[in-house]
Design a protein around this motif. Structure first.
Motif, short mmCIF file in Angstrom:
data_model
loop_
_atom_site.label_atom_id
_atom_site.label_comp_id
_atom_site.label_asym_id
_atom_site.label_seq_id
_atom_site.Cartn_x
_atom_site.Cartn_y
_atom_site.Cartn_z
N TYR A 52 1.20 -1.02 0.37
CA TYR A 52 0.19 -0.26 -0.02
C TYR A 52 1.35 1.22 0.18
O TYR A 52 2.00 1.27 0.64
CB TYR A 52 -0.71 -0.12 1.14
CG TYR A 52 -1.79 -0.89 1.39
CD1 TYR A 52 -3.28 -0.85 1.19
CD2 TYR A 52 -1.81 -2.41 1.94
CE1 TYR A 52 -4.58 -1.46 0.66
CE2 TYR A 52 -3.33 -3.18 2.17
CZ TYR A 52 -4.21 -2.84 1.24
OH TYR A 52 -5.46 -3.51 1.18
N LEU A 53 0.39 1.74 -0.73
CA LEU A 53 1.37 3.28 -0.54
C LEU A 53 0.33 4.85 0.53
O LEU A 53 -0.89 4.93 0.87
CB LEU A 53 0.88 4.49 -1.43
CG LEU A 53 2.13 5.33 -2.00
CD1 LEU A 53 2.91 5.29 -2.30
CD2 LEU A 53 1.59 6.25 -3.20
N GLY A 54 0.87 4.32 1.74
CA GLY A 54 0.22 5.22 2.86
C GLY A 54 0.09 4.45 4.14
O GLY A 54 0.28 3.35 4.02
N ASP A 55 -0.51 5.02 5.10
CA ASP A 55 0.14 3.61 6.40
C ASP A 55 -1.22 3.38 6.37
O ASP A 55 -1.57 2.66 7.67
CB ASP A 55 0.49 4.90 7.06
CG ASP A 55 -0.37 6.00 7.87
OD1 ASP A 55 -1.59 6.30 6.97
OD2 ASP A 55 -0.09 6.49 8.70
N LYS A 56 -2.44 3.01 6.28
CA LYS A 56 -3.72 2.46 6.64
C LYS A 56 -4.17 1.48 5.68
O LYS A 56 -5.23 2.16 4.64
CB LYS A 56 -4.51 3.44 6.64
CG LYS A 56 -4.14 4.46 8.26
CD LYS A 56 -5.26 5.26 8.39
CE LYS A 56 -5.65 6.43 9.27
NZ LYS A 56 -6.00 7.34 9.60
N LEU A 66 -10.74 5.05 -1.75
CA LEU A 66 -10.13 5.03 -2.87
C LEU A 66 -8.43 5.05 -2.55
O LEU A 66 -8.13 5.60 -1.47
CB LEU A 66 -10.05 6.57 -3.07
CG LEU A 66 -9.31 7.11 -4.01
CD1 LEU A 66 -9.33 6.81 -5.74
CD2 LEU A 66 -9.44 8.71 -4.55
N PHE A 67 -7.53 4.24 -2.76
CA PHE A 67 -5.77 3.77 -2.10
C PHE A 67 -5.29 3.42 -3.28
O PHE A 67 -5.76 3.31 -4.35
CB PHE A 67 -6.43 2.78 -1.22
CG PHE A 67 -6.47 1.74 -1.51
CD1 PHE A 67 -6.04 1.21 -2.12
CD2 PHE A 67 -8.04 1.53 -1.29
CE1 PHE A 67 -6.11 -1.04 -2.36
CE2 PHE A 67 -8.12 0.14 -1.41
CZ PHE A 67 -7.72 -1.33 -1.93
N GLU A 68 -4.13 3.62 -3.08
CA GLU A 68 -2.99 3.10 -4.68
C GLU A 68 -2.17 2.19 -3.86
O GLU A 68 -1.47 1.86 -2.55
CB GLU A 68 -2.38 4.75 -4.55
CG GLU A 68 -1.11 4.28 -5.90
CD GLU A 68 -0.23 5.20 -5.91
OE1 GLU A 68 0.95 5.60 -6.97
OE2 GLU A 68 -0.41 6.46 -5.41
N THR A 69 -1.97 1.01 -4.58
CA THR A 69 -0.71 0.31 -4.01
C THR A 69 0.29 -0.15 -5.26
O THR A 69 0.70 0.51 -6.39
CB THR A 69 -1.35 -1.56 -4.43
OG1 THR A 69 -0.97 -1.02 -5.81
CG2 THR A 69 -2.34 -1.01 -3.26
#
Length: 484
Positions: free
Chosen positions: A280-284, A291-294
């Motif tokens: 994951y890009l981010g800490d959650k 919406l999120f990015e990998t």
């Protein structure tokens, strides 16, 4: 219940319930505990401290009983267990108890039985809107594909109760939409055919969705059709820790019975179903997020519009892309997706949610067009159209008058700029099936325009025209709006 969140910067969408395989919370059910002194709930009063009548007394009383009634959750669970065990039926009408321990989501019954299907125009609305999205993507050099995840009972109807008779799959929304996409030249991936070819059951018994092995089968086929190398090829699957199925929780809100799921090294064998082939890009880390990015091991970038079936796709797709964005936001913010300049755009959606494509067009500028070949006819009895600012767009919603509702009718907007030059711009409208307050489609002849705010200044003259083969080279004016 996991929900797709409306995109607040766009227009108010029809909310489409989205059953989420890990965070199903239809209400904050918790096992009852005696409240602490600090948390004691005050009994409601018929009057306020000021002496005025408390008009919210009944609502307050309901809240008080809900929070203070002992063992409420356990009673619900016990009633559900008793009813399912003796009568083979669920406490809630959201659940269908099948054979051999299989549970099914009641929202898929219409599809299974072949009732309340989309009309031919409704299917065409859905396919046309997807074609416009695909054409816009491909015009920018972005590969495009639609992937429709079949309902569990579409694949495994043998586990449905005998009292339900299966409809004809050939006439299903899923099959008709895929056929229409094919005739329009819209790339789609036939996940139903792929999953049916397996001798294994690839969906969870107590959940709406596919297992991780099922998701992998669909993802592998999708990657093959997109001509993207699968960098998680030939995983060694082992049954391991899973989660409480969403339908299990509908039936028993207090259930802690976790159904095992498939795990594979590098894909989802780590905590939170992560793997060392992606991150994951981010800490959650949360595949249910809106919406999120990998980041993975591949060379191309992916943007996927998805629903809760996409939760299990994240670990099996992400390794094969340099970056992947996953969005549950609705309506689809294609403007944002295109701004990221992905190499590939995929639309994934569950079979039971197919009507969404007809009711909620993607949020992007309506395609430029031209009314030049047509004679513009001013008609009587024009209908009203709504006109409002929403984010970067001016959004127009309306309905074609009944007398012009030919099967092939399309809608166009002509925007005439104020001033001496009177510059003219024409746009093609999106099709829109219109729903009522109960989220039922009432007609298939609505339309929507997303017009860039800068191109519709105050004082602009906007006229809406209907075009059909039956009208020849005449375009019938059906609505008129003054730019605000």
């Amino acid at each position: 219940m996991g929900k797709e969140q409306p995109n607040a910067n766009l227009c108010d969408p029809w909310f489409v319930p989205d059953v989420d395989s890990r965070s199903f919370t239809p209400a904050p059910y918790k096992k009852w505990q005696e409240p602490s002194q600090e948390a004691k709930v005050a009994a409601p009063s018929l009057t306020k401290s000021s002496g005025e009548l408390n008009v919210n007394y009944l609502q307050d009383a309901g809240t008080y009983l809900e929070k203070t009634f002992p063992f409420r959750g356990e009673m619900i669970a016990a009633a559900g267990t008793l009813k399912s065990g003796i009568f083979s039926s669920a406490l809630t009408d959201q659940v269908v108890i099948g054979k051999n321990g299989y549970l099914f989501y009641a929202d898929s019954l219409d599809d299974y039985r072949g009732v309340n299907r989309l009309s031919s125009r409704g299917i065409d609305n859905a396919a046309t809107n997807l074609k416009i999205l695909g054409d816009q993507a491909q015009a920018q050099g972005i590969k495009f594909a639609v992937a429709l995840a079949p309902n569990k009972n579409t694949l495994y109807g043998q586990f449905m109760p005998s009292r339900y008779r299966a409809g004809n799959f050939e006439q299903s929304n899923l099959n008709r939409l895929q056929n229409r996409l094919g005739s329009l030249g819209v790339p789609y991936v036939d996940l139903t055919k792929k999953l049916k070819s397996s001798k294994e059951v690839l969906y969870q018994k107590t959940d709406t969705h596919w297992s991780y092995k099922g998701a992998y089968s669909g993802a592998d086929y999708l990657l093959d059709q997109l001509q993207v190398e699968n960098l998680a090829k030939n995983p060694q699957w082992k049954l391991g820790e899973g989660f409480v199925g969403d339908i299990e929780r509908m039936q028993d809100p207090t259930s802690t019975v976790s159904e095992p799921n498939w795990r594979a090294e590098g894909i989802n064998d780590l905590q939170d179903f992560q793997g060392n082939l992606w991150r994951y890009l981010g800490d959650k880390p949360d595949t249910t997020a809106d919406l999120f990015e990998t980041r993975g091991q591949g060379k191309e970038d992916l943007f996927m519009f998805r629903d809760s079936f996409g939760n299990s796709l994240v670990p099996v797709l992400s390794p094969s892309f340099a970056s992947a964005h996953y969005s549950k936001l609705i309506p689809y913010d294609a403007t944002y997706a295109f701004s990221l300049e992905p190499d590939i755009l995929v639309v994934e959606r569950a079979e039971r949610l197919i009507p969404f494509f007809a009711t909620d067009p993607p949020a992007m500028t309506s395609p430029p067009s031209t009314l030049a070949p047509y004679k513009l006819i001013d008609t009587a009895g024009k209908t009203k159209a709504s006109f409002k600012k929403n984010g970067i767009f001016k959004v127009i919603d309306g309905t074609i008058p009944a007398r012009y509702r030919q099967a092939d009718v399309e809608v166009f907007a002509r925007v005439t700029m104020p001033g001496k030059d009177s510059q003219v711009r024409d746009y093609r409208g999106y099709r829109r099936s219109v729903i009522n307050d109960s989220h039922r489609i009432v007609n298939d002849f609505g339309y929507r325009f997303y017009l860039p705010e800068a191109e519709v200044p105050k004082g602009a003259d906007i006229k809406i025209y209907a075009v059909s083969k039956d009208f020849g080279l005449e375009a019938k004016e059906i609505a008129k709006i003054q730019g605000k």
